[in-house]
Design a protein around this motif. Structure first.
Motif, mmCIF file in Angstrom:
data_model
loop_
_atom_site.group_PDB
_atom_site.id
_atom_site.type_symbol
_atom_site.label_atom_id
_atom_site.label_comp_id
_atom_site.label_asym_id
_atom_site.label_seq_id
_atom_site.Cartn_x
_atom_site.Cartn_y
_atom_site.Cartn_z
ATOM 1 N N LYS A 471 12.943 -50.274 66.597
ATOM 2 C CA LYS A 471 11.910 -49.530 65.883
ATOM 3 C C LYS A 471 12.366 -48.087 65.716
ATOM 4 O O LYS A 471 12.521 -47.354 66.695
ATOM 5 C CB LYS A 471 10.576 -49.608 66.623
ATOM 6 C CG LYS A 471 9.910 -50.973 66.531
ATOM 7 C CD LYS A 471 8.469 -50.900 66.971
ATOM 8 C CE LYS A 471 7.770 -52.247 66.810
ATOM 9 N NZ LYS A 471 7.707 -52.674 65.390
ATOM 10 N N LEU A 472 12.578 -47.685 64.489
ATOM 11 C CA LEU A 472 13.028 -46.318 64.221
ATOM 12 C C LEU A 472 11.962 -45.298 64.609
ATOM 13 O O LEU A 472 12.293 -44.159 64.957
ATOM 14 C CB LEU A 472 13.386 -46.171 62.743
ATOM 15 C CG LEU A 472 14.550 -47.028 62.241
ATOM 16 C CD1 LEU A 472 14.802 -46.770 60.764
ATOM 17 C CD2 LEU A 472 15.822 -46.759 63.039
ATOM 18 N N ASN A 473 10.706 -45.706 64.539
ATOM 19 C CA ASN A 473 9.643 -44.766 64.885
ATOM 20 C C ASN A 473 9.687 -44.359 66.357
ATOM 21 O O ASN A 473 9.112 -43.344 66.745
ATOM 22 C CB ASN A 473 8.271 -45.371 64.562
ATOM 23 C CG ASN A 473 7.188 -44.330 64.484
ATOM 24 O OD1 ASN A 473 7.295 -43.352 63.746
ATOM 25 N ND2 ASN A 473 6.121 -44.515 65.268
ATOM 26 N N LEU A 478 17.899 -41.737 65.878
ATOM 27 C CA LEU A 478 18.399 -42.901 65.143
ATOM 28 C C LEU A 478 17.808 -42.924 63.742
ATOM 29 O O LEU A 478 18.517 -43.220 62.765
ATOM 30 C CB LEU A 478 18.050 -44.187 65.895
ATOM 31 C CG LEU A 478 18.513 -45.493 65.235
ATOM 32 C CD1 LEU A 478 20.026 -45.518 65.080
ATOM 33 C CD2 LEU A 478 18.033 -46.703 66.039
ATOM 34 N N TYR A 479 16.532 -42.608 63.629
ATOM 35 C CA TYR A 479 15.903 -42.563 62.308
ATOM 36 C C TYR A 479 16.602 -41.551 61.414
ATOM 37 O O TYR A 479 16.919 -41.854 60.250
ATOM 38 C CB TYR A 479 14.422 -42.218 62.416
ATOM 39 C CG TYR A 479 13.787 -41.870 61.084
ATOM 40 C CD1 TYR A 479 13.612 -42.847 60.106
ATOM 41 C CD2 TYR A 479 13.413 -40.564 60.786
ATOM 42 C CE1 TYR A 479 13.061 -42.538 58.872
ATOM 43 C CE2 TYR A 479 12.847 -40.246 59.554
ATOM 44 C CZ TYR A 479 12.679 -41.225 58.601
ATOM 45 O OH TYR A 479 12.140 -40.909 57.378
ATOM 46 N N THR A 480 16.851 -40.371 61.942
ATOM 47 C CA THR A 480 17.520 -39.334 61.151
ATOM 48 C C THR A 480 18.904 -39.790 60.719
ATOM 49 O O THR A 480 19.308 -39.602 59.569
ATOM 50 C CB THR A 480 17.630 -38.032 61.968
ATOM 51 O OG1 THR A 480 16.311 -37.586 62.309
ATOM 52 C CG2 THR A 480 18.336 -36.949 61.169
ATOM 53 N N GLU A 481 19.628 -40.423 61.644
ATOM 54 C CA GLU A 481 20.970 -40.921 61.338
ATOM 55 C C GLU A 481 20.933 -41.973 60.225
ATOM 56 O O GLU A 481 21.712 -41.916 59.264
ATOM 57 C CB GLU A 481 21.586 -41.521 62.607
ATOM 58 C CG GLU A 481 22.948 -42.168 62.395
ATOM 59 C CD GLU A 481 23.433 -42.903 63.634
ATOM 60 O OE1 GLU A 481 24.241 -43.848 63.471
ATOM 61 O OE2 GLU A 481 23.004 -42.553 64.754
ATOM 62 N N VAL A 482 19.991 -42.924 60.363
ATOM 63 C CA VAL A 482 19.881 -44.000 59.379
ATOM 64 C C VAL A 482 19.444 -43.455 58.027
ATOM 65 O O VAL A 482 19.995 -43.818 56.982
ATOM 66 C CB VAL A 482 18.902 -45.079 59.878
ATOM 67 C CG1 VAL A 482 18.561 -46.058 58.758
ATOM 68 C CG2 VAL A 482 19.498 -45.827 61.055
ATOM 69 N N THR A 486 21.631 -43.712 54.581
ATOM 70 C CA THR A 486 21.155 -44.461 53.416
ATOM 71 C C THR A 486 20.880 -43.530 52.234
ATOM 72 O O THR A 486 21.124 -43.893 51.084
ATOM 73 C CB THR A 486 19.908 -45.293 53.756
ATOM 74 O OG1 THR A 486 18.894 -44.451 54.320
ATOM 75 C CG2 THR A 486 20.240 -46.394 54.756
ATOM 76 N N ASP A 487 20.366 -42.333 52.516
ATOM 77 C CA ASP A 487 20.173 -41.353 51.440
ATOM 78 C C ASP A 487 21.493 -41.058 50.735
ATOM 79 O O ASP A 487 21.550 -40.981 49.500
ATOM 80 C CB ASP A 487 19.605 -40.040 51.998
ATOM 81 C CG ASP A 487 18.099 -40.076 52.176
ATOM 82 O OD1 ASP A 487 17.465 -41.050 51.719
ATOM 83 O OD2 ASP A 487 17.551 -39.133 52.770
#
Length: 493
Positions: A471-473, A478-482, A486-487
């Motif tokens: 869960k990225l939340n 990890l969320y920032t990295e992903v 992807t951006d």
């Protein structure tokens, strides 16, 4: 085809050439490249029905702006559970999209995905209090950390000029996220199926309508009509997926599986006003969602919506609710009556009894004149001019009717996979968020229908969705990295 009853055998038959079949087929081609796959689409091209951007499948649902995914409770609190779940799912879809670009399956990401702010706009004190609470609730979460909120009309004018222009009632509020996207699922679907068709193990059949599905030994016999030649193709398949949009329910009923018993479908159609004034189109760069009318289904939430279709920027407002007994835009007026069975009649009558507000909503929508439709738009764009807009027909959606956990008939909102006990056939029912969450939906289908193979496939699927199972939340870094990765791959920054 040279015979009137040609027979072929396949490992997998995918019914419907939309984003669901295209996603599942891409996954299966990756984990089992030797499996034979056939895709059967009734229309002459892929992604032209429920996945088409003019048929209301162009948002890129990530729960940033869709207020119905974060309902208010009786005490005024906001439950973020569904919004967080959809946001997590869309992050998985984004990772899948990035993999497609990295593999060269999609050459240019701008052909299907573009960065676009998502905003929510409300009018009046009660709705402002709700939006403030929603903002404060969601802002605490990693997936909504870039949220912005304002009650200042000048700030709204900067974010969405059309919404502020000519407004006399400034008792308004807006939230906004720059992390939003616009996704053309029709374009993505066509690119995925083109890539599948290039493989020796996959055949894509257009203008081929599936007319029947029946058990055959350990698999299924799928009867397909070639609409051009009028000849019949008999397909023996070990596994069948019914990704036929609104047409999935009748086909699953024909299969006779116990799991579809009790399910019914309620079709909802709609229309959009599409802008024809290029100057107006150029001034709006956002998806602005509002509050749904009482009784309105989720896909009828009003929105002033920028879309990129085949490289061209467009602007639309709607949808305006409507009714047709068809289950597909290209379907039959007999779809609804022919879907009634002994096992689902009680469910359908129960839903009709408890959803009178939906009937009232649809009747009021059907009775609206063009001037009344324009007035509805002017709540979001006060300066809208009638001559700048044309009416287009949107797609058909079939809301699922079923028995709830307490045995009571309910009109279910969302998407749902129904599969047989042995996992040899599955189909997708429902509507929003649909296409935006195709990747995680198909991952769950693989786990359910191919449980004996999942352990051997999981690492391969993680090549497509690296954070699968996480869960990225719960992990800001990890969320920032992903998101940054992807951006960059999808050229969204």
């Amino acid at each position: 085809m040279s015979s009137t009853n040609q027979k072929i055998s396949l490992d997998v038959a995918l019914i419907g050439g939309g984003i669901m079949s295209a996603t599942l087929g891409t996954f299966l081609n990756h984990v089992e490249p030797g499996w034979s796959i056939g895709v059967f689409e009734s229309l002459d091209r892929a992604g032209a029905e429920s996945s088409d951007p003019w048929n209301n499948a162009g948002t890129g649902h990530s729960a940033l702006c869709e207020l119905n995914y974060s309902p208010a409770g009786a005490d005024g609190s906001v439950d973020p559970t569904k919004a967080l779940g959809i946001a997590e799912q869309f992050q998985q879809s984004r990772q899948f999209y990035a993999w497609l670009v990295e593999q060269g399956i999609v050459k240019d990401p701008s052909t299907f995905i573009n960065a676009l702010p998502h905003a929510s706009f409300v009018i009046g004190q009660d709705h402002k209090r709700y939006l403030q609470t929603r903002y404060e609730t969601l802002k605490q979460n990693v997936l909504f950390q870039d949220f912005q909120h304002t009650t200042d009309i000048d700030q709204i004018a900067e974010w969405a000029p059309l919404v502020a222009e000519g407004r006399t009632n400034n008792d308004v509020a807006m939230t906004r996220s720059e992390a939003g996207t616009d996704v053309n699922f029709g374009s993505l679907t066509r690119q995925l199926l083109d890539a599948m068709a290039a493989k020796n193990s996959t055949d894509v059949y257009y203008n081929h309508k599936v007319t029947n599905i029946k058990r055959s030994g350990n698999g299924w016999t799928v009867t397909v009509k070639d609409k051009a030649s009028k000849q019949t193709l008999e397909v023996n398949a070990k596994f069948v997926f019914v990704g036929a949009g609104g047409g999935a329910l009748p086909l699953l009923q024909k299969s006779g599986i116990d799991e579809i018993k009790g399910y019914g479908g309620f079709p909802v159609s709609g229309e959009f006003l599409r802008c024809t004034n290029e100057e107006v189109i150029a001034r709006h760069e956002a998806k602005v969602y509002g509050q749904a009318s009482v009784g309105a289904p989720p896909m009828s939430v009003p929105h002033l919506d920028t879309r990129y279709v085949d490289g061209k920027k467009s602007l639309m407002f709607g949808p305006y609710g409507g009714f047709s007994p068809k289950f597909l835009k290209s379907g039959s007026f007999f779809d609804l009556p022919f879907s009634v069975r002994v096992h689902n009649l009680g469910t359908m009558l129960g839903v009709a009894k408890s959803n009178f507000d939906l009937v009232t909503y649809l009747v009021s929508e059907l009775a609206k004149t063009r001037n009344q439709q324009m007035e509805a738009m002017r709540a979001y764009y006060p300066a809208a001019q009638k001559g700048d807009w044309e009416m287009i027909t949107a797609g058909q959606r079939v809301q699922t009717m079923k028995k709830g956990p307490n045995g009571k008939a309910v009109l279910a909102f969302g998407t749902e996979v129904v599969s047989s006990a042995d996992g040899s056939i599955a189909g997708l029912l429902g509507a929003s968020p649909g296409a935006s969450t195709a990747a995680p939906i198909m991952v769950n289908l693989l786990k359910t229908c191919f449980a004996d193979k999942w352990a051997g496939w999981e690492d391969q699927i993680k090549e497509l969705i690296p954070t699968l199972g996480q869960k990225l939340n719960n992990n800001a870094s990890l969320y920032t990295e992903v998101k940054d990765r992807t951006d960059k791959v999808l050229r969204l920054n």
